[in-house]
Design an enzyme around this catalytic site. Structure first.
Site, PDB file in Angstrom:
ATOM      1  N   ASP A 209       0.761  -1.153  -0.101  1.00  0.00           N
ATOM      2  CA  ASP A 209       0.046  -0.043   0.057  1.00  0.00           C
ATOM      3  C   ASP A 209       0.788   1.361   0.082  1.00  0.00           C
ATOM      4  O   ASP A 209       1.990   1.244   0.847  1.00  0.00           O
ATOM      5  CB  ASP A 209      -0.972   0.224   1.414  1.00  0.00           C
ATOM      6  N   GLU A 267       1.763  -0.744  -5.155  1.00  0.00           N
ATOM      7  CA  GLU A 267       0.928   0.453  -5.358  1.00  0.00           C
ATOM      8  C   GLU A 267       1.539   1.557  -5.594  1.00  0.00           C
ATOM      9  O   GLU A 267       1.925   2.199  -4.359  1.00  0.00           O
ATOM     10  CB  GLU A 267      -0.363   0.616  -4.119  1.00  0.00           C
TER      11      GLU A 267
HETATM   12  C1  GLC Z   1      -4.111   3.123  -0.694  1.00  0.00           C
HETATM   13  C2  GLC Z   1      -5.299   2.422  -0.560  1.00  0.00           C
HETATM   14  C3  GLC Z   1      -6.594   3.374  -0.131  1.00  0.00           C
HETATM   15  C4  GLC Z   1      -6.222   3.762   1.424  1.00  0.00           C
HETATM   16  C5  GLC Z   1      -4.780   4.522   1.252  1.00  0.00           C
HETATM   17  C6  GLC Z   1      -4.505   4.877   2.534  1.00  0.00           C
HETATM   18  O1  GLC Z   1      -4.134   4.213  -1.753  1.00  0.00           O
HETATM   19  O2  GLC Z   1      -5.571   1.827  -1.901  1.00  0.00           O
HETATM   20  O3  GLC Z   1      -7.758   2.567   0.042  1.00  0.00           O
HETATM   21  O4  GLC Z   1      -7.240   4.741   1.683  1.00  0.00           O
HETATM   22  O5  GLC Z   1      -3.851   3.784   0.571  1.00  0.00           O
HETATM   23  O6  GLC Z   1      -3.959   3.594   3.291  1.00  0.00           O
END
Ligand code: GLC
Length: 543
Positions: A209, A267
């Site tokens: 994440d 991500e």
């Molecule tokens: C990422 C996740 C999202 C979350 C953010 C903070 O972007 O996909 O859902 O709110 O991180 O952890």
């Protein structure tokens, strides 16, 4: 599949809260997911990525973790996690867990201790605690905005040193999500240990994440202007995509030397796909999400451009390209394509549903024909639209509340899945669902679509089945564009296979390149070697 299973894997994202509820409390859970694994096996996916199921106060749907080695009681127990992994493996499915290293929950024991012990505590160096600016420290340490709206800093309410010396802490997301300070060796050590904990439990990989956020620019410099960034923005910011993150992932990759066949997926929101490629160099991570692809309008030349740039960016580093259309943070693609191009990824209008679904189905067949790995978000195989009319009082997305209801419509893609035609929550569970489901969802349920030729569910099943059987699909790093494609039509070939995509509304006549394998809208008659490609339709061909 190739020996490196992840190179052409189709990975299905489960949002645990909304997939299947085994105990009737209105919230999905791990035993619920486990009971539906045969459905996922039959759908034809290779792996399942689970959004966070760790102990969490759920200030951000589980992306606020209070204990990285525990399962939240709402979702089950560690034994349930073990059982889920074992069952998945028995069915030939891999399990990928989400890991959240950029921030913890404010209820994490480290943060609680840091608060309690005051400004001089060494525990504070694990997060970003700083004195404020201004005469009495009443202004935040810099001008950074939170991605969810408002300042990225909150002043410690009751600092033991007294109000005047009260420090501020950094949270790029909600105040309940304080950012870790990755200059701290304890933070590094802790995460290496957490990785091993889950790897030992049998997890096949991690989705990282906010992988681009861990390292902040030296000195945390102010930006100098407002309107800095939204969740899905991609400008260069002193808190995102700093070069220092790569050293962390090199260390993480070395951990996997002890665990063969496991993977990391980033991500990472970066300004260009070329910058994303940095995350998947051979000694770093295995895959990075392709958000530029997700963000591309339904337009042949824009799609061709992003497909080429994605493949070109990944080829030199030897990583597979990835493709994604929907996830738990963006309006579902059936609704994005129902709205005018440029509407963004947080949409509150249903648009033209029929058109949206037709294009969504065509877009999915295009995605599944591209070389590399593809991500499917739960419910897209049912053609679910976003729920755009959720009443404000049921919304739980923290960014909705921080942006005073003007942004953060992510609840719309998180509404629990319909499994059956009827029942209190269409088979999601026995006790309703934490977000209300539209009454039309019974007819979109798994039960209603199973075995119905032409249903979106059967389209996904056929496509995933063909993807396994046709060697030209899946892995690889290139496509050959057909030079004589009519305007508005994407046409490429790969190893005994061709894909034609008509992105216009009108039918287009083409010379049939072979035998039709699958069409995203109905059957396609071929007469005298020609076929009329219907508007907004993708067709797969065997050459
Ligand atoms: C990422 C996740 C999202 C979350 C953010 C903070 O972007 O996909 O859902 O709110 O991180 O952890």
């Amino acid at each position: 599949m190739s020996t490196e299973w992840w190179r052409d894997a189709v990975i299905y994202q489960v949002y645990p809260r909304s997939f299947a509820d085994s105990d009737g409390d209105g919230t999905g859970d791990l035993p619920g997911i486990r009971s539906r694994l045969p459905y996922l096996r039959d759908l034809g996916v290779d792996a399942v990525w689970l959004s966070p199921f760790y102990a969490s106060p759920q200030a951000d749907g589980g992306y606020d973790v209070s204990d990285y080695r525990a399962v939240d009681p709402r979702y089950g127990t560690l034994d349930d996690a073990r059982a889920l992994i074992t069952s998945a493996h028995e069915l030939g499915l891999k399990i990928i867990a989400d890991i959240v290293p950029n921030h913890s929950s404010d209820q994490h024991v480290w943060f609680q201790q840091a608060l309690a012990e005051g400004p001089d505590s060494p525990m504070r160096s694990r997060y970003h605690f700083l004195p404020g600016r201004g005469e009495n420290g009443e202004e935040p340490p810099n001008d950074w905005d939170s991605i969810f709206g408002g300042p990225a800093w909150t002043r410690v309410p009751d600092d033991p040193e007294g109000r005047e010396n009260a420090q501020w802490y950094l949270h790029l997301f909600a105040p309940e999500q304080p950012d870790f300070n990755w200059n701290s060796p304890e933070v590094h050590a802790e995460f290496l240990d957490i990785l091993r904990f889950w790897l030992d439990l049998g997890i096949d990989g991690f989705r990282i994440d906010v992988a681009h956020g861990l390292v902040k620019a030296e000195g945390l410099p102010s930006i100098g202007h407002a309107e800095q960034l939204h969740l899905l923005g991609n400008d260069v910011m002193p808190f995102f995509d700093q070069d220092g993150v790569h050293e962390i992932y090199r260390t993480w990759r070395r951990v996997l030397a002890d665990y063969p066949d496991r993977i990391f997926v980033a991500e990472a929101w970066t300004p260009t796909v070329a910058r994303s490629a940095n995350y998947v160099r051979p000694d770093e991570l295995h895959q990075a999400f392709n958000f530029e692809y997700l963000d591309t309008a339904w337009d042949a030349s824009a799609l061709r451009k992003v497909i080429d740039s994605s493949l070109d960016a990944m080829r030199p580093v030897g990583a597979p390209a990835t493709w994604v259309l929907s996830n738990h943070d963006v309006t579902r693609h059936a609704t994005r394509f129902a709205n005018p191009p440029g509407s963004g990824t947080q949409i509150r209008t249903p648009g033209d549903r029929e058109l949206g679904l037709r294009r969504a189905r065509a877009a999915t067949l295009l995605m599944l024909a591209l070389p590399g790995s593809a991500y499917v978000y739960q419910g897209e195989e049912l053609g679910l639209p976003d729920v755009t009319d959720l009443p404000d009082e049921v919304r739980q997305d923290p960014s909705f509340h921080r942006a005073s209801g003007q942004d953060g419509f992510r609840d719309g893609c998180r509404v629990p899945l319909p499994w059956t035609r009827s029942g209190s929550s269409y088979g999601f569970g026995d006790g309703g669902s934490w977000l209300p489901q539209p009454s039309s969802w019974g007819e979109l349920s798994v039960e209603a679509q199973t075995g119905i030729s032409g249903s979106t569910l059967e389209l996904y099943r056929s496509a995933l089945n063909i993807r396994r059987e046709v060697p030209g699909l899946g892995a690889g790093d290139a496509v050959t564009w057909h030079d004589e494609a009519p305007a508005g039509v994407l046409w490429f070939e790969r190893d005994g296979f061709a894909c034609t995509v008509n992105t216009t509304k009108e039918p287009v006549r083409i010379a049939a390149p072979g035998r039709v394998l699958l069409s995203s809208s109905g059957t396609l008659p071929v007469t005298d070697g020609s076929a009329d490609l219907p508007g907004d339709t993708t067709v797969w061909w065997e050459l």
